[in-house]
Design a protein around this motif. Structure first.
Motif, PDB file in Angstrom:
ATOM      1  N   GLY A  14       0.751  -1.296   0.093  1.00  0.00           N
ATOM      2  CA  GLY A  14       0.170  -0.149  -0.096  1.00  0.00           C
ATOM      3  C   GLY A  14       0.798   1.133  -0.030  1.00  0.00           C
ATOM      4  O   GLY A  14       0.235   2.215   0.211  1.00  0.00           O
ATOM      5  N   GLU A  15       2.335   1.138  -0.254  1.00  0.00           N
ATOM      6  CA  GLU A  15       2.953   2.262  -0.159  1.00  0.00           C
ATOM      7  C   GLU A  15       3.057   2.969  -1.493  1.00  0.00           C
ATOM      8  O   GLU A  15       3.407   4.079  -1.587  1.00  0.00           O
ATOM      9  N   ARG A  16       2.712   2.543  -2.758  1.00  0.00           N
ATOM     10  CA  ARG A  16       3.032   2.956  -3.984  1.00  0.00           C
ATOM     11  C   ARG A  16       1.846   2.231  -4.762  1.00  0.00           C
ATOM     12  O   ARG A  16       1.865   1.201  -5.045  1.00  0.00           O
ATOM     13  N   ILE A  17       0.835   2.953  -5.420  1.00  0.00           N
ATOM     14  CA  ILE A  17      -0.305   2.242  -6.058  1.00  0.00           C
ATOM     15  C   ILE A  17       0.114   2.328  -7.722  1.00  0.00           C
ATOM     16  O   ILE A  17       0.391   3.362  -8.203  1.00  0.00           O
ATOM     17  N   TYR A  18       0.469   1.302  -8.202  1.00  0.00           N
ATOM     18  CA  TYR A  18       0.492   1.046  -9.757  1.00  0.00           C
ATOM     19  C   TYR A  18      -0.823   0.723 -10.352  1.00  0.00           C
ATOM     20  O   TYR A  18      -1.302  -0.365 -10.219  1.00  0.00           O
ATOM     21  N   TRP A  19      -1.358   1.435 -11.296  1.00  0.00           N
ATOM     22  CA  TRP A  19      -2.664   1.765 -11.766  1.00  0.00           C
ATOM     23  C   TRP A  19      -3.265   0.328 -12.157  1.00  0.00           C
ATOM     24  O   TRP A  19      -4.386  -0.176 -12.191  1.00  0.00           O
ATOM     25  N   ASP A  20      -2.322  -0.029 -12.914  1.00  0.00           N
ATOM     26  CA  ASP A  20      -2.799  -1.186 -13.932  1.00  0.00           C
ATOM     27  C   ASP A  20      -2.731  -2.683 -13.213  1.00  0.00           C
ATOM     28  O   ASP A  20      -3.175  -3.768 -13.499  1.00  0.00           O
ATOM     29  N   LEU A  21      -1.996  -2.688 -11.926  1.00  0.00           N
ATOM     30  CA  LEU A  21      -1.795  -3.875 -11.288  1.00  0.00           C
ATOM     31  C   LEU A  21      -2.646  -4.044  -9.961  1.00  0.00           C
ATOM     32  O   LEU A  21      -2.292  -4.857  -9.054  1.00  0.00           O
ATOM     33  N   VAL A  22      -3.761  -3.078  -9.505  1.00  0.00           N
ATOM     34  CA  VAL A  22      -4.273  -2.961  -8.310  1.00  0.00           C
ATOM     35  C   VAL A  22      -5.783  -3.613  -8.818  1.00  0.00           C
ATOM     36  O   VAL A  22      -6.350  -3.144  -9.763  1.00  0.00           O
ATOM     37  N   SER A  23      -6.519  -3.590  -7.629  1.00  0.00           N
ATOM     38  CA  SER A  23      -7.930  -3.800  -8.071  1.00  0.00           C
ATOM     39  C   SER A  23      -8.861  -2.716  -8.355  1.00  0.00           C
ATOM     40  O   SER A  23      -8.251  -1.575  -7.874  1.00  0.00           O
ATOM     41  N   GLU A  24      -9.913  -2.837  -8.683  1.00  0.00           N
ATOM     42  CA  GLU A  24     -10.803  -1.793  -9.108  1.00  0.00           C
ATOM     43  C   GLU A  24     -11.166  -0.850  -7.719  1.00  0.00           C
ATOM     44  O   GLU A  24     -11.235   0.306  -7.902  1.00  0.00           O
ATOM     45  N   ALA A  25     -11.521  -1.858  -6.867  1.00  0.00           N
ATOM     46  CA  ALA A  25     -11.902  -1.189  -5.357  1.00  0.00           C
ATOM     47  C   ALA A  25     -10.649  -0.311  -4.798  1.00  0.00           C
ATOM     48  O   ALA A  25     -10.962   0.753  -4.311  1.00  0.00           O
ATOM     49  N   ASP A  26      -9.339  -0.878  -5.001  1.00  0.00           N
ATOM     50  CA  ASP A  26      -8.227  -0.047  -4.572  1.00  0.00           C
ATOM     51  C   ASP A  26      -8.069   1.207  -5.276  1.00  0.00           C
ATOM     52  O   ASP A  26      -7.714   2.133  -4.712  1.00  0.00           O
ATOM     53  N   ARG A  27      -8.206   1.214  -6.732  1.00  0.00           N
ATOM     54  CA  ARG A  27      -8.187   2.254  -7.341  1.00  0.00           C
ATOM     55  C   ARG A  27      -9.114   3.437  -6.905  1.00  0.00           C
ATOM     56  O   ARG A  27      -8.937   4.546  -6.884  1.00  0.00           O
ATOM     57  N   GLU A  28     -10.283   2.996  -6.910  1.00  0.00           N
ATOM     58  CA  GLU A  28     -11.636   3.816  -6.452  1.00  0.00           C
ATOM     59  C   GLU A  28     -11.202   4.703  -5.091  1.00  0.00           C
ATOM     60  O   GLU A  28     -11.344   5.623  -4.896  1.00  0.00           O
ATOM     61  N   LEU A  29     -10.818   3.864  -4.288  1.00  0.00           N
ATOM     62  CA  LEU A  29     -10.599   4.294  -2.771  1.00  0.00           C
ATOM     63  C   LEU A  29      -9.384   5.529  -2.942  1.00  0.00           C
ATOM     64  O   LEU A  29      -9.504   6.648  -2.407  1.00  0.00           O
ATOM     65  N   HIS A  30      -8.211   5.171  -3.661  1.00  0.00           N
ATOM     66  CA  HIS A  30      -7.241   6.160  -3.898  1.00  0.00           C
ATOM     67  C   HIS A  30      -7.699   7.436  -4.805  1.00  0.00           C
ATOM     68  O   HIS A  30      -7.376   8.786  -4.228  1.00  0.00           O
ATOM     69  N   LEU A  31      -8.431   7.228  -5.914  1.00  0.00           N
ATOM     70  CA  LEU A  31      -8.633   8.281  -6.747  1.00  0.00           C
ATOM     71  C   LEU A  31      -9.513   9.001  -6.321  1.00  0.00           C
ATOM     72  O   LEU A  31      -9.833  10.385  -6.468  1.00  0.00           O
ATOM     73  N   SER A  32     -10.573   8.682  -5.338  1.00  0.00           N
ATOM     74  CA  SER A  32     -11.526   9.461  -4.769  1.00  0.00           C
ATOM     75  C   SER A  32     -11.061  10.502  -4.146  1.00  0.00           C
ATOM     76  O   SER A  32     -11.561  11.482  -3.959  1.00  0.00           O
ATOM     77  N   ARG A  33      -9.815  10.651  -3.420  1.00  0.00           N
ATOM     78  CA  ARG A  33      -9.288  11.749  -2.774  1.00  0.00           C
ATOM     79  C   ARG A  33      -9.033  12.756  -3.798  1.00  0.00           C
ATOM     80  O   ARG A  33      -8.944  14.134  -3.578  1.00  0.00           O
ATOM     81  N   TYR A  34      -8.291  12.291  -4.865  1.00  0.00           N
ATOM     82  CA  TYR A  34      -8.117  13.279  -6.275  1.00  0.00           C
ATOM     83  C   TYR A  34      -9.219  13.949  -6.511  1.00  0.00           C
ATOM     84  O   TYR A  34      -9.271  15.043  -6.836  1.00  0.00           O
ATOM     85  N   GLN A  35     -10.384  12.917  -6.595  1.00  0.00           N
ATOM     86  CA  GLN A  35     -11.574  13.630  -7.279  1.00  0.00           C
ATOM     87  C   GLN A  35     -12.129  14.753  -6.158  1.00  0.00           C
ATOM     88  O   GLN A  35     -12.615  15.817  -6.774  1.00  0.00           O
ATOM     89  N   PHE A  36     -12.010  14.472  -5.083  1.00  0.00           N
ATOM     90  CA  PHE A  36     -12.446  15.582  -4.068  1.00  0.00           C
ATOM     91  C   PHE A  36     -11.676  16.751  -4.276  1.00  0.00           C
ATOM     92  O   PHE A  36     -12.082  17.759  -4.324  1.00  0.00           O
ATOM     93  N   ALA A  37     -10.418  16.590  -4.526  1.00  0.00           N
ATOM     94  CA  ALA A  37      -9.452  17.797  -4.585  1.00  0.00           C
ATOM     95  C   ALA A  37      -9.722  18.589  -5.912  1.00  0.00           C
ATOM     96  O   ALA A  37      -9.860  19.786  -5.991  1.00  0.00           O
ATOM     97  N   ARG A  38     -10.069  17.626  -7.098  1.00  0.00           N
ATOM     98  CA  ARG A  38     -10.140  18.240  -8.430  1.00  0.00           C
ATOM     99  C   ARG A  38     -11.416  18.903  -8.287  1.00  0.00           C
ATOM    100  O   ARG A  38     -11.287  20.163  -8.888  1.00  0.00           O
ATOM    101  N   GLU A  39     -12.366  18.915  -7.707  1.00  0.00           N
ATOM    102  CA  GLU A  39     -13.523  19.750  -7.666  1.00  0.00           C
ATOM    103  C   GLU A  39     -13.380  20.944  -6.745  1.00  0.00           C
ATOM    104  O   GLU A  39     -14.052  21.935  -7.087  1.00  0.00           O
ATOM    105  N   LEU A  40     -12.303  20.895  -5.904  1.00  0.00           N
ATOM    106  CA  LEU A  40     -11.890  22.231  -5.431  1.00  0.00           C
ATOM    107  C   LEU A  40     -11.443  23.350  -6.293  1.00  0.00           C
ATOM    108  O   LEU A  40     -11.110  24.665  -6.039  1.00  0.00           O
TER     109      LEU A  40
END
Length: 262
Positions: A14-40
């Motif tokens: 969990g120290e570094r996320i490689y987008w193509d090699l982790v699960s969809e749930a894993d990607r959604e959890l991490h990307l959601s923070r960037y989605q939150f920031a991008r809206e601001l």
């Protein structure tokens, strides 16, 4: 160990996320923070993604804002990001957040730094540099695990130098920033039984055979126990929501939106 195997181990930790090699749930959890920031963020802004890892988040921000610079201490991660995510308004640099950042004063309108603070020994130095390179009234969107929840669950991440409770996190930020919002992410209640069992096993192995054996155990578990990581994200995922009670140990991660204070 080949490159793909190394990536799998790092994704498991969990120290570094490689987008193509982790699960969809894993990607959604991490990307959601960037989605939150991008809206601001505003389209005309120049942004810094501090501890950008493999670069997926910086690339996501670059789809909206004027420019993004991603920085990371790991040269391999930076090279991966440069090769994987190439956009005219996106660049990457290798830099240590505990040292002076390679930018002039007031270079950025906003900074994102997710799951970074806990890895840094000189936390106040890092935040001082964030303050320096932000423009007047610039935004910092930053997250970190809640130490009280980690202790309750039994999380023992050997890569974390110092976790802070929600209150400690906000008090540290408040020395240089005006904290606008405190939010929580990931319900910490249902993961205790599953995650605590795994970490007790790792701690037992480390106590009996030392850190080298623990590393070997983690590598062996990286692929075969992938299902457990997926389960962790499935049951811990939750919407980002306001968490105004600074003493309530409810969420796995605390997210703060802070504005530069002169």
């Amino acid at each position: 160990m080949d490159a793909n195997e190394l990536v799998a181990v790092e994704a498991w930790k969990g120290e570094r996320i490689y987008w193509d090699l982790v699960s969809e749930a894993d990607r959604e959890l991490h990307l959601s923070r960037y989605q939150f920031a991008r809206e601001l963020f505003q389209p005309q802004w120049d942004c810094l993604d501090a501890a950008c890892g493999s670069g997926y988040g910086a690339a996501f921000l670059a789809e909206k804002v004027h420019s993004v610079c991603g920085i990371d201490i790991n040269a391999n991660a930076v090279e991966f990001a440069k090769a994987k995510y190439c956009k005219p308004n996106l660049m990457y640099r290798c830099s240590d957040l505990q040292c002076e950042l390679p930018f002039s004063d007031g270079s950025f309108d906003a900074i994102t730094s997710f799951e970074t603070l806990e890895h840094v020994e000189k936390q106040e130095r890092m935040l001082n540099e964030f303050h320096r390179v932000l423009r007047r009234n610039g935004l910092l969107v930053i997250s970190s695990p809640d130490r009280k929840v980690s202790e309750r669950i039994g999380l023992d991440n050997r890569f974390h130098v110092a976790e802070r409770s929600k209150r400690e996190f906000v008090e540290l930020l408040s020395r240089r920033f005006s904290v606008q919002q405190v939010l929580g992410h990931g319900d910490g209640s249902p993961v205790a039984t599953h995650w605590s069992a795994v970490h007790r096993l790792l701690k037992l192995g480390a106590s009996l055979a030392g850190p080298t054996m623990r590393s070997l155990v983690e590598r062996a578990m990286a692929r075969s126990f992938g299902w457990l990581r997926e389960h962790f994200y499935k049951i811990s995922g939750s919407p980002i929501q306001l968490a105004p009670d600074l003493d309530a140990a409810t969420f796995l991660y605390v997210i703060a939106v802070a504005q530069r204070r002169d």
